[in-house]
Design a protein around this motif. Structure first.
Motif, short mmCIF file in Angstrom:
data_model
loop_
_atom_site.label_atom_id
_atom_site.label_comp_id
_atom_site.label_asym_id
_atom_site.label_seq_id
_atom_site.Cartn_x
_atom_site.Cartn_y
_atom_site.Cartn_z
N ARG A 16 0.84 -1.19 0.00
CA ARG A 16 0.00 0.00 0.00
C ARG A 16 0.88 1.24 0.00
O ARG A 16 1.84 1.34 0.76
CB ARG A 16 -0.88 -0.03 1.27
CG ARG A 16 -1.70 1.22 1.52
CD ARG A 16 -2.96 1.24 0.67
NE ARG A 16 -3.78 2.39 1.02
CZ ARG A 16 -4.72 2.39 1.95
NH1 ARG A 16 -5.00 1.28 2.61
NH2 ARG A 16 -5.41 3.48 2.22
N GLU A 17 0.58 2.18 -0.87
CA GLU A 17 1.24 3.47 -0.90
C GLU A 17 0.16 4.54 -1.03
O GLU A 17 -0.51 4.63 -2.06
CB GLU A 17 2.23 3.58 -2.06
CG GLU A 17 3.03 4.87 -2.07
CD GLU A 17 4.11 4.89 -3.13
OE1 GLU A 17 4.66 5.98 -3.37
OE2 GLU A 17 4.39 3.83 -3.72
N ALA A 18 -0.02 5.30 0.05
CA ALA A 18 -1.10 6.29 0.12
C ALA A 18 -2.43 5.57 -0.13
O ALA A 18 -2.75 4.60 0.55
CB ALA A 18 -0.85 7.43 -0.85
N HIS A 19 -3.18 6.00 -1.15
CA HIS A 19 -4.49 5.40 -1.40
C HIS A 19 -4.45 4.29 -2.45
O HIS A 19 -5.50 3.81 -2.86
CB HIS A 19 -5.47 6.48 -1.86
CG HIS A 19 -5.80 7.49 -0.81
ND1 HIS A 19 -6.44 7.15 0.37
CD2 HIS A 19 -5.58 8.82 -0.73
CE1 HIS A 19 -6.60 8.22 1.12
NE2 HIS A 19 -6.09 9.25 0.47
N ILE A 20 -3.26 3.90 -2.88
CA ILE A 20 -3.12 2.89 -3.94
C ILE A 20 -2.62 1.57 -3.35
O ILE A 20 -1.54 1.51 -2.76
CB ILE A 20 -2.15 3.35 -5.04
CG1 ILE A 20 -2.45 4.78 -5.50
CG2 ILE A 20 -2.17 2.37 -6.20
CD1 ILE A 20 -3.83 4.96 -6.07
N ALA A 21 -3.40 0.51 -3.50
CA ALA A 21 -2.97 -0.83 -3.10
C ALA A 21 -2.48 -1.57 -4.34
O ALA A 21 -3.00 -1.38 -5.44
CB ALA A 21 -4.13 -1.59 -2.45
N THR A 22 -1.48 -2.42 -4.15
CA THR A 22 -0.94 -3.23 -5.25
C THR A 22 -0.88 -4.68 -4.82
O THR A 22 -0.25 -5.01 -3.81
CB THR A 22 0.45 -2.76 -5.69
OG1 THR A 22 0.40 -1.39 -6.09
CG2 THR A 22 0.97 -3.59 -6.85
#
Length: 263
Positions: A16-22
């Motif tokens: 997770r980076e800020a509001h983006i999940a990968t």
């Protein structure tokens, strides 16, 4: 969060980076096959994202390939029809859970995406591919028609294009996949990660409430008859208008004020 298989090696990695999940498929040596363990891990990760405040989910993969489809060795080692039905039912649930997920999904594709790997791309809401990526529903070359991949692929491509892929098993290039409607963008390999992140961030900056109801409505109406589709859309719009984000955003537009921070 790492979801581990019986050998304690991660099948998938969820970051997770800020509001983006990968969600990253993590079997690069095997070209990230959708084994039973991989599918279980993917479902657990998708469920985790659905409960989070992430605004976009990127589906990525380690290694040279995005996903080579099902694990054929595993399938041959478990020949019973009951086991096969369990595997394909699980795969179908994972694929449908991407559509049901409140957050938009973006496939980030490098290398090959074949059979169920092509299905995975088709079931994401959006897709970005490197120039070197290639796509195929190649099961027919092995005597196994790609029936489950056909469900997603045929909902992205025209019937003639979909049938050509399914009947020939031929690979198509990223440029052809773009032309056919399977993916949204083609970029140089060196730019794939950055472009996809920027693409995700653009969506993450929108109102999460609007995106959530909009995605749900899109998939409901797309399979409905025209009158039902408009009825669903009208109800969704009316409900969306009751949301603070919509009211504040419209007020800001009317008064030429800066757009508010979305809730």
């Amino acid at each position: 969060m790492n979801l581990l298989d019986s050998k304690s090696a991660p099948q998938v990695i969820l970051t997770r980076e800020a509001h983006i999940a990968t969600l990253t498929l993590n079997r690069p040596a095997q070209f990230n096959p959708l084994s039973f363990a991989m599918l279980k891990a993917m479902q657990a990760a998708i469920d985790e994202v659905s409960r989070s405040d992430a605004r976009v989910l990127i589906i990525a993969a380690e290694g040279k390939a995005f996903c080579a489809g099902h694990d054929l060795k595993e399938m041959r080692a478990n020949p019973s029809q009951a086991w096969q039905e369990t595997l394909f039912s699980l795969c179908s649930e994972v694929m449908m859970s991407l559509t049901k997920l409140p957050q938009p999904t973006i496939a980030r594709v490098q290398g090959i995406a074949t059979a169920a790997g092509c299905q995975l791309v088709s079931m994401c809401d959006l897709a970005v591919a490197s120039e070197e990526a290639r796509f195929a529903t190649s099961g027919v070359n092995l005597g196994l028609f790609c029936s489950t991949p056909a469900v997603g692929v045929s909902r992205n491509l025209s019937r003639k294009r979909a049938m050509e892929l399914l009947l020939t098993g031929d690979f198509i290039s990223a440029a052809q996949a773009l032309e056919y409607g399977l993916i949204n963008h083609v970029v140089p390999a060196a730019q794939l990660s950055a472009f996809t992140s920027d693409f995700a961030q653009k969506i993450a900056q929108k109102s999460p409430a609007a995106i959530r109801v909009g995605k749900a409505l899109f998939y409901k109406q797309i399979e409905a008859a025209l009158p039902e589709a408009y009825a669903l859309a009208a109800e969704t719009m009316a409900c969306n208008m009751q949301d603070d984000d919509a009211q504040n955003g419209i007020d800001a537009f009317i008064t030429k004020a800066p757009m508010p921070k979305w809730k």
